[in-house]
Design an enzyme around this catalytic site. Sequence first.
Site, short mmCIF file in Angstrom:
data_model
loop_
_atom_site.label_atom_id
_atom_site.label_comp_id
_atom_site.label_asym_id
_atom_site.label_seq_id
_atom_site.Cartn_x
_atom_site.Cartn_y
_atom_site.Cartn_z
N ASN A 9 -8.64 -2.59 10.07
CA ASN A 9 -8.22 -3.95 10.43
C ASN A 9 -7.36 -3.85 11.68
O ASN A 9 -6.21 -3.42 11.61
CB ASN A 9 -7.43 -4.55 9.26
CG ASN A 9 -6.80 -5.89 9.62
OD1 ASN A 9 -7.17 -6.51 10.62
ND2 ASN A 9 -5.87 -6.35 8.80
N LYS A 11 -6.19 -6.22 13.46
CA LYS A 11 -5.26 -7.34 13.64
C LYS A 11 -5.33 -7.84 15.10
O LYS A 11 -6.42 -7.91 15.66
CB LYS A 11 -3.83 -6.93 13.25
CG LYS A 11 -3.79 -6.25 11.89
CD LYS A 11 -2.41 -6.09 11.35
CE LYS A 11 -2.50 -5.28 10.06
NZ LYS A 11 -1.27 -5.26 9.32
N HIS A 95 -6.04 -11.87 3.48
CA HIS A 95 -5.03 -10.85 3.84
C HIS A 95 -3.64 -11.45 3.66
O HIS A 95 -3.43 -12.64 3.90
CB HIS A 95 -5.25 -10.41 5.29
CG HIS A 95 -4.46 -9.19 5.66
ND1 HIS A 95 -3.12 -9.25 5.97
CD2 HIS A 95 -4.82 -7.89 5.74
CE1 HIS A 95 -2.69 -8.02 6.23
NE2 HIS A 95 -3.71 -7.18 6.10
N GLU A 97 -1.11 -11.36 5.42
CA GLU A 97 -0.58 -12.02 6.64
C GLU A 97 -1.15 -13.43 6.77
O GLU A 97 -0.47 -14.34 7.22
CB GLU A 97 -0.89 -11.15 7.87
CG GLU A 97 -0.02 -9.90 7.89
CD GLU A 97 -0.60 -8.72 8.64
OE1 GLU A 97 -1.56 -8.90 9.42
OE2 GLU A 97 -0.09 -7.60 8.43
N GLU A 167 -3.57 -4.47 -1.73
CA GLU A 167 -2.61 -4.17 -0.67
C GLU A 167 -1.21 -4.64 -1.05
O GLU A 167 -0.88 -5.83 -0.88
CB GLU A 167 -3.02 -4.87 0.63
CG GLU A 167 -4.36 -4.43 1.17
CD GLU A 167 -4.42 -4.59 2.68
OE1 GLU A 167 -4.70 -3.60 3.35
OE2 GLU A 167 -4.13 -5.69 3.18
N GLY A 173 2.07 -1.80 6.95
CA GLY A 173 2.72 -1.61 8.25
C GLY A 173 4.15 -1.11 8.15
O GLY A 173 4.88 -1.15 9.14
N SER A 213 -0.28 1.38 4.68
CA SER A 213 0.14 2.63 5.32
C SER A 213 -0.73 3.83 4.93
O SER A 213 -0.23 4.94 4.73
CB SER A 213 1.62 2.90 5.03
OG SER A 213 2.41 1.82 5.55
#
Length: 251
Positions: A9, A11, A95, A97, A167, A173, A213
Amino acid sequence: MRKPIIAGNWKMYKSFDEAVDFIEEIQQEIPSPDKVDAVICPPALYLPTLVVAAEDSSLAIGAQNMHFEDEGAFTGEISPKMLSNVNVDYVILGHSERRELFNETDEAINKKIRAAINYGIVPIICCGETLEEREAGQTETKVARQITKALKDFAPVEVEHMVIAYEPIWAIGTGKTATADDANTVCCAIRLAVETLYGKDTAEKVRIQYGGSVKPENIEELLSKEHIDGALVGGASLQPASFMKLLEAAA
Ligand code: PEP
């Protein structure tokens, strides 16, 4: 046996030239598609170019999001029909985000999954808990609830081709990874949620990735676990060398 799937991904990273160079550099080195499914999800603007750049290889290209409608007055959105027109194979949906920064709801995610399936695009459906929820012992309830809402009203044959990505939000991240055992426990809970909805046979076929991560140093241990069938990877998918190491570990 479920085939592992490694999805990068990207992003909102990489210039157009960097994206094309990345695909050109790795496309002939992708391990056999019998062993691992390899997917890159670039920014939407690059999708048609990268689909063409990757067409002689087994690397698949995916989107990071889409709307659920075919067309309409939805400024700034991209439809499943448009992704299908340019031969995109996968789409990441839900996701964290998107959920947190763009207020995506479970209901909208369910509609998006329906639309993806209707167009033959494989959805990578994300779920996961916050640190607060983990510390309160709510992880398994939270992901089961997200998956139950996301997978509402499908047929088992549609569900078995979907990909789910567990996730933990606190691991995305941040450099913090769930231990392989913890990740496996939650992926197992997700499989049980699918079993409750669509039966054991379907649940055994659905592929469940871990994301948060993931890097070359920890992928092997994660993939050694029974319920982890691959990884959804942000940071470590941005460099050809580390993405290739992840694929090689999974192949
Ligand atoms: C992600 O973007 O879904 C992700 C897991 O990112 P990272 O690998 O950088 O934690």
